[in-house]
Design a protein around this motif. Structure first.
Motif, PDB file in Angstrom:
ATOM      1  N   LYS A 187     -47.761  47.606 -53.777  1.00 37.14           N
ATOM      2  CA  LYS A 187     -48.853  48.600 -53.067  1.00 37.14           C
ATOM      3  C   LYS A 187     -50.506  49.063 -53.782  1.00 37.14           C
ATOM      4  O   LYS A 187     -50.745  49.002 -55.262  1.00 37.14           O
ATOM      5  N   ARG A 188     -51.009  49.206 -52.766  1.00 40.59           N
ATOM      6  CA  ARG A 188     -52.938  48.853 -52.944  1.00 40.59           C
ATOM      7  C   ARG A 188     -53.024  50.444 -52.674  1.00 40.59           C
ATOM      8  O   ARG A 188     -52.821  50.211 -50.793  1.00 40.59           O
ATOM      9  N   VAL A 189     -53.178  51.628 -52.767  1.00 44.04           N
ATOM     10  CA  VAL A 189     -53.883  53.268 -52.514  1.00 44.04           C
ATOM     11  C   VAL A 189     -55.469  52.575 -51.979  1.00 44.04           C
ATOM     12  O   VAL A 189     -56.006  52.494 -52.891  1.00 44.04           O
ATOM     13  N   GLU A 190     -55.296  52.923 -50.866  1.00 49.46           N
ATOM     14  CA  GLU A 190     -57.012  52.553 -50.262  1.00 49.46           C
ATOM     15  C   GLU A 190     -57.819  54.208 -50.044  1.00 49.46           C
ATOM     16  O   GLU A 190     -57.027  55.140 -49.354  1.00 49.46           O
ATOM     17  N   GLU A 191     -58.292  54.854 -50.485  1.00 51.10           N
ATOM     18  CA  GLU A 191     -59.381  55.567 -50.524  1.00 51.10           C
ATOM     19  C   GLU A 191     -60.629  55.700 -49.408  1.00 51.10           C
ATOM     20  O   GLU A 191     -61.301  54.919 -49.909  1.00 51.10           O
ATOM     21  N   TYR A 192     -60.571  56.429 -48.596  1.00 52.57           N
ATOM     22  CA  TYR A 192     -61.749  56.395 -47.618  1.00 52.57           C
ATOM     23  C   TYR A 192     -62.855  57.533 -47.667  1.00 52.57           C
ATOM     24  O   TYR A 192     -62.015  58.583 -47.783  1.00 52.57           O
ATOM     25  N   ARG A 193     -63.968  58.372 -48.311  1.00 53.57           N
ATOM     26  CA  ARG A 193     -64.786  58.995 -48.321  1.00 53.57           C
ATOM     27  C   ARG A 193     -66.394  58.874 -47.274  1.00 53.57           C
ATOM     28  O   ARG A 193     -66.717  58.510 -46.854  1.00 53.57           O
TER      29      ARG A 193
END
Length: 636
Positions: A187-193
């Motif tokens: 699992k890779r958590v990607e954050e959008y800013r």
């Protein structure tokens, strides 16, 4: 659009047998990159199986693609066909900037000639990669290698595969099934800013051992792609830059991984070579990569990569030249190992081969002219077919005045896409209509599964050309081709009916949209333009409505809307001293206020090149050539 996705769309409408024929593994016209010993293209036309029943399994897979990957408009000349209420009378807009003919209008070219073909007994190399056109340009001109020259085109090899995965939970999965065992998902958590750095969304990307996973409605596909693996490009390019011979350059390319490229190279010794570089997967069973495999078994995984000795390759051929233009790399009669499928129609390759085959005592200026040669091998095949159908219809007494006008006007065309020609517009409208009428089975909503398909890729014009020898749609005719029959009517149409109706509609549209054919509105440079937009899309910083020579499937296949085109053109003569000429649509400065921002565009539009400066020291520059000097020093 990947091979699996577009074939599934067709399969959902006309069944697997027809879909496989419409998007074949091998192109029906063979003019391969690897020299096959022939002095002309080979036309391997075969009757296409008729449309079959819709495939509900493929329809479900198509729905998955739309949900998981989106319904983006297809690139590279692919076609989007919208299922609209009221069909069959409705048709898509006839835009020459985005043809509906099923033909990829873009593509890179490279070729090289040996000393036996040139006036001064030097090898000469030409290259023009077609990529995204922007201001500032994607290229910045720097120094050249003094011993070898090279250029690339995209191989188009199938190096991306999909696998159906079995997950332990369709909503919040923790594992996937492989060989009867549950394996943990990465699992890779990607954050959008936003601009301030504040997190506005979070997403979790799942990976199997093959690659990322796409999920929709409880189904899951994983992706394996060479681009996502270990790369060796930078070290390869570093070694290429230092190569002094063709052999050294080829050795340097062996570590190159992705994306797969056709690399052409020439050296000052007069040697030339062309090899497709990259890693090509070895797959189990029949080796095909245009199918979706079962991800629950490791036996379906890649089994390694091709050895370099099997790569598409030619060196110093007896014909004296080598060519790549995105066509199928290897003649399947020479080696039928699966490398890819649904290759672009080889019209550009045919035209380049014809020019070089007939050329002798060639000089750099000849290769420069060839880069924007307006001839069309595609028109050479289809124009006679339109004219013959119109003539037979006229002789049978079934041609009205409009069709006779269309026949006369098309016969006046020399099949060259020059800026001032006034007949290419008629041909392109006819080709668009021909594809739309012929492949109407791929747009038929009453046969489409629910929900209806929103995007269908039409077969390429080489597949369309393979229908031309089969005139009839009658079931009792051994030469029948059910594809000519217009499913929207109660009649049984044949080839000549579809061709003449397409030509009839084309002249109506041409006159309606561009006026009388003698009033100037049919000029190609008034219909077809390049529009090179600034990266921010600002018109004031862009170069718009640029007339260019060339058209779909010509050596200079401009997109017509500025999205893609010849991002760079280069000709290099490798004599005792290297001489080179180049151009690209932009300038050496990214500052819109600079005189160097887009000062090369006019020459690029006209197909001209500038001589490349190859000084051995700064003293060789004239004072007016020096704008600034950058000195690099090290305290060590």
């Amino acid at each position: 659009q990947n091979l699996e996705r577009k074939r599934r769309r067709a399969q959902a409408l006309v069944g697997s047998e027809a879909a496989n024929a419409l998007f074949p593994i091998d192109n029906p016209i063979q003019e391969p990159i690897q020299v096959n010993g022939r002095s002309a293209p080979r036309f391997d036309y075969a009757a296409l199986p008729p449309p079959g029943d819709p495939d509900p399994v493929a329809a479900r897979e198509t729905l998955f693609w739309d949900l998981a990957l989106g319904q983006e408009e297809l690139s590279g000349g692919s076609i989007v066909g919208e299922i609209v209420p009221g069909f069959p009378t409705a048709r898509p807009p006839d835009r020459l900037t985005a043809p509906w003919s099923g033909e990829a209008v873009l593509g890179s070219n490279n070729w090289a000639v040996m000393p036996i073909k040139t006036r001064d007994s030097n090898a000469i190399l030409s290259g023009d990669p077609h990529l995204n056109l922007t201001l500032p340009s994607i290229w910045y001109e720097a120094q050249f290698n003094r011993d070898v020259a090279w250029s690339f085109t995209n191989t188009g090899a199938d190096v991306m595969d999909f696998y159906t995965e079995t997950l332990d939970d369709p909503v919040r999965p923790e594992g996937y099934l492989l060989d009867d065992e549950w394996r943990p998902l990465l699992k890779r958590v990607e954050e959008y800013r936003d601009r301030s750095g504040t997190v506005i969304a979070v997403d979790t990307v799942y990976h199997t051992s093959r690659g990322p996973v796409f999920m929709a409605d409880g189904d899951a596909l994983s992706l394996r792609w060479t681009v996502l693996g270990e790369q060796g490009e930078m070290s390869a390019f570093s070694r290429m830059a230092k190569a002094k011979t063709v052999d050294e350059w080829l050795t340097a390319m062996e570590s190159y991984v992705a994306p797969a490229q056709n690399g052409i190279v020439a050296d000052r010794n007069g040697s030339i070579a062309l090899r497709s570089g990259g890693w090509f997967p070895i797959r189990p069973g029949d080796g095909r990569g245009d199918i979706i495999r079962d991800g629950s078994r490791s036996s379906n995984d890649w089994q390694g990569y091709w050895p370099v000795r099997k790569y598409p390759f030619s060196i110093d051929p007896g014909q004296g030249y080598l060519v790549s233009a995105n066509q199928q790399p290897i003649d399947p009669r020479v080696d039928g190992t699966y490398l890819g499928a649904d290759w672009p129609s080889p019209w550009r390759a045919i035209q380049i081969n014809k020019l070089l085959r007939n050329g002798s005592d060639l000089v750099p200026e000849d290769l420069r002219r060839f880069q924007t040669d307006p001839g069309s091998a595609r028109a050479d095949v289809f124009v006679p077919a339109f004219l013959a159908a119109a003539r037979r219809t006229r002789e049978a007494g079934d041609a009205d005045e409009l069709l006779q006008d269309a026949e006369r006007l098309l016969a006046e065309w020399d099949r060259r896409y020059t800026k001032d020609n006034t007949r290419a517009v008629l041909f392109e409208l006819a080709m668009n209509e021909l594809a739309w009428r012929t492949w109407d089975e791929l747009h038929e909503p009453q046969r489409a599964p629910k929900p209806p398909l929103s995007a269908v890729r039409l077969p390429g014009s080489a597949v369309l050309a393979s229908l031309l020898p089969n005139p009839s749609s009658a079931w009792w005719d051994d030469q029948r081709s059910a594809w000519w029959d217009d499913q929207r009517t109660s009649d049984v149409e044949d080839r000549d009916v579809i061709l003449t109706r397409s030509l009839h509609y084309a002249i109506q549209q041409a006159r309606e949209r561009h006026g009388d054919e003698n009033a100037g509105g049919w000029r190609w440079d008034r219909v077809r333009h390049e529009n090179i937009f600034h990266l921010l899309g600002l018109p004031s910083l862009s170069a718009l409505e640029l007339p260019v020579q060339g058209g779909p499937s010509t050596i200079n296949p401009s997109s017509g809307n500025g999205t893609h085109g010849a991002s760079w053109r280069m000709v290099v003569e490798l004599g005792e001293e290297v001489r080179a000429w180049s151009i690209y649509p932009g300038g050496q400065s990214g500052n819109p206020l600079s005189s160097r921002y887009k000062d090369r565009i006019e020459k690029w539009m006209n197909g001209d090149l500038e001589e490349v400066l190859l000084p051995t020291s700064s003293d060789q520059f004239a004072r007016e050539q020096v704008v600034s000097i950058l000195t690099l020093s090290s305290e060590n």
